[in-house]
Design an enzyme around this catalytic site. Structure first.
Site, short mmCIF file in Angstrom:
data_model
loop_
_atom_site.label_atom_id
_atom_site.label_comp_id
_atom_site.label_asym_id
_atom_site.label_seq_id
_atom_site.Cartn_x
_atom_site.Cartn_y
_atom_site.Cartn_z
CE LYS A 77 13.54 -13.55 32.33
NZ LYS A 77 12.66 -12.58 32.00
CG ASP A 78 19.42 -14.17 26.45
OD1 ASP A 78 18.48 -14.73 25.57
OD2 ASP A 78 20.06 -13.13 26.32
CE LYS A 79 23.23 -23.97 26.22
NZ LYS A 79 23.59 -24.33 24.93
#
Length: 440
Positions: free
Chosen positions: A34-36
């Protein structure tokens, strides 16, 4: 269990939990990264582990990481074993009229969007994109690949960046290892490899990088080629199925899921030794590199016999553009047989100095072989909904995340207000796996 996090990469959150429980991060499995940048929640499986040993961690974890919803399941999660992701996004300071906003979202719902790999796939540095390292690996120029990984990023004035600059000048590995960040997994792995195997053992240094990160460099280059050739295909043929296209049947995700049990058994056999559950003191945790995101999942198909070549007009009418796939180049894929064909793949790959025949047949180093895969060229968001919001304060919180609620944050009062000089759009939708919301 579920891990919620904010402004933290998936693997960094897992590494933090693993460190607190003295576990090897390798026994934590996820369906994708998942995106930071964002507030994200995802399911995580932990192999042969009691919830009682981990459920108390919210009291010692930082507020931007939370865990919960524990349960026991027969099979572990793996990359790709997910339906998709649900998004809630705020678009601020919109200058368009309400009619234009409505028209844009109607078009997105009805026509979909090109399923490009997003910028996450290519890293956060424009100076040295992730695919540039992949190119050098495929050219088997191990020294240049290592040099690119260790090159300080532009405009980075941190002590870690200075440590890398000093290493390039002095060759002092120990000093660099002491100063670079724990999160710089690739850089740390290369330096440890050079120290262990010799200052010129570049191949050993590259293979010392955790496998999931090592293969990201190759996947990034495959993704770049895919993006470019899909653009060319759509420019020539538009949103219609044509003779020479490749299509897949809609039940392919079911076939993918049917293979899960065998792959999970392989994973169980891989870590079945109880001693492997302990944290290994290698100095490097398995994980992703800074600024690199990848998800290998249900829209990237590999090795299925029902990838079908369109050969006549009747078949063109049978399928829609949502069925059309394009290959990620490799040794086990078919290629389209129209003007954007295998020859075009070869030309584009070789324009980077990489031998197409070599990488699509075999590699001297098996760890860097590329079987390839398939990916749908058009995606359609599901359950798309949007709401226009008026507001005044640029820093006003316009949506409340589950993480806010868990941390006792105040309720958002008036997100239906029509008062305000600024316009925002709150949009929610679901994307099947391997679709990037940044590309909508």
């Amino acid at each position: 269990l579920i891990i919620g996090k904010e402004n933290t990469e998936s693997q960094q959150a897992i590494n933090r939990i693993a460190s607190l429980t003295r576990l090897n991060p390798k026994i934590f499995n996820v369906c994708g990264t998942k995106d930071k940048r964002g507030v994200t929640f995802q399911r995580v499986s932990v192999f042969k582990f009691l919830a009682e040993r981990i459920e108390h961690l919210n009291s010692v974890l930082p507020q931007n990481i939370r865990i919960g919803d524990f349960s026991y399941e027969k099979y572990s999660l793996r990359l790709g074993s997910l339906y998709g992701n649900h998004f809630k996004i705020i678009l601020r300071k919109i200058a368009n009229s309400e009619e234009e906003i409505t028209s844009a979202f109607s078009s997105l719902r009805d026509k979909g969007f090109v399923n490009y790999f997003g910028m996450q796939r290519f890293g956060s540095s424009a100076q040295i994109p992730t695919y540039a390292v992949g190119v050098q690996i495929l050219k088997e120029d191990w020294k240049e690949a290592a040099n690119l990984i260790l090159q300080p990023r532009e405009n980075d004035h941190s002590d870690a960046a200075k440590a890398l600059k000093d290493f390039i000048t002095s060759g002092d590995i120990d000093s660099a290892l002491e100063r670079i960040s724990y999160s710089m997994v690739a850089e740390k792995s290369v330096l440890i490899g050079l120290k262990k195997y010799g200052s010129k053992a570049y191949l050993n240094a590259i293979t010392n990088i955790p496998k999931n990160l090592r293969t990201m460099y190759l996947h990034s280059f495959q993704s770049l080629i895919w993006n470019k050739l899909v653009t060319k295909r759509l420019e020539i043929y538009g949103n219609k199925v044509v003779i020479g296209d490749l299509v897949c049947d809609n039940n392919i995700n079911d076939q993918l899921n049917n293979n899960d049990k065998q792959q999970q058994q392989e994973k169980i056999e891989e870590v079945n030794d109880e001693s492997s559950l302990l944290l290994e003191e290698t100095g490097v945790a398995a994980g992703s590199g800074e600024g690199i995101e990848e998800e290998i999942d249900g829209n990237d198909f590999s090795g299925f016999s029902n990838i079908h070549l369109i050969t006549n007009e009747e078949e063109c009418k049978k399928y829609s553009i949502s069925d059309v796939v394009f290959p990620l180049f490799g040794s086990q894929v078919k290629y389209p047989e129209h003007s954007v064909n295998k020859v075009e793949y070869s030309k584009l790959v070789e324009s980077f100095g990489v031998s197409f025949d070599k990488v699509t047949n075999s590699s001297k180093v098996d760890q860097f072989s590329l079987p390839g895969g398939y990916r749908k060229i058009i995606c359609f968001p599901e359950n798309l909904d949007f709401q226009i919001i008026k507001y005044n304060d640029e820093n006003e919180n316009l949506v409340q995340s589950d993480l806010d609620i868990l941390n006792g944050g105040k309720l958002i009062k008036n997100d239906n207000s029509n008062d305000g000089n600024l316009t925002a759009v709150k949009v929610s939708f679901t994307l099947r796996s391997s679709c990037y919301a940044t590309m909508c």
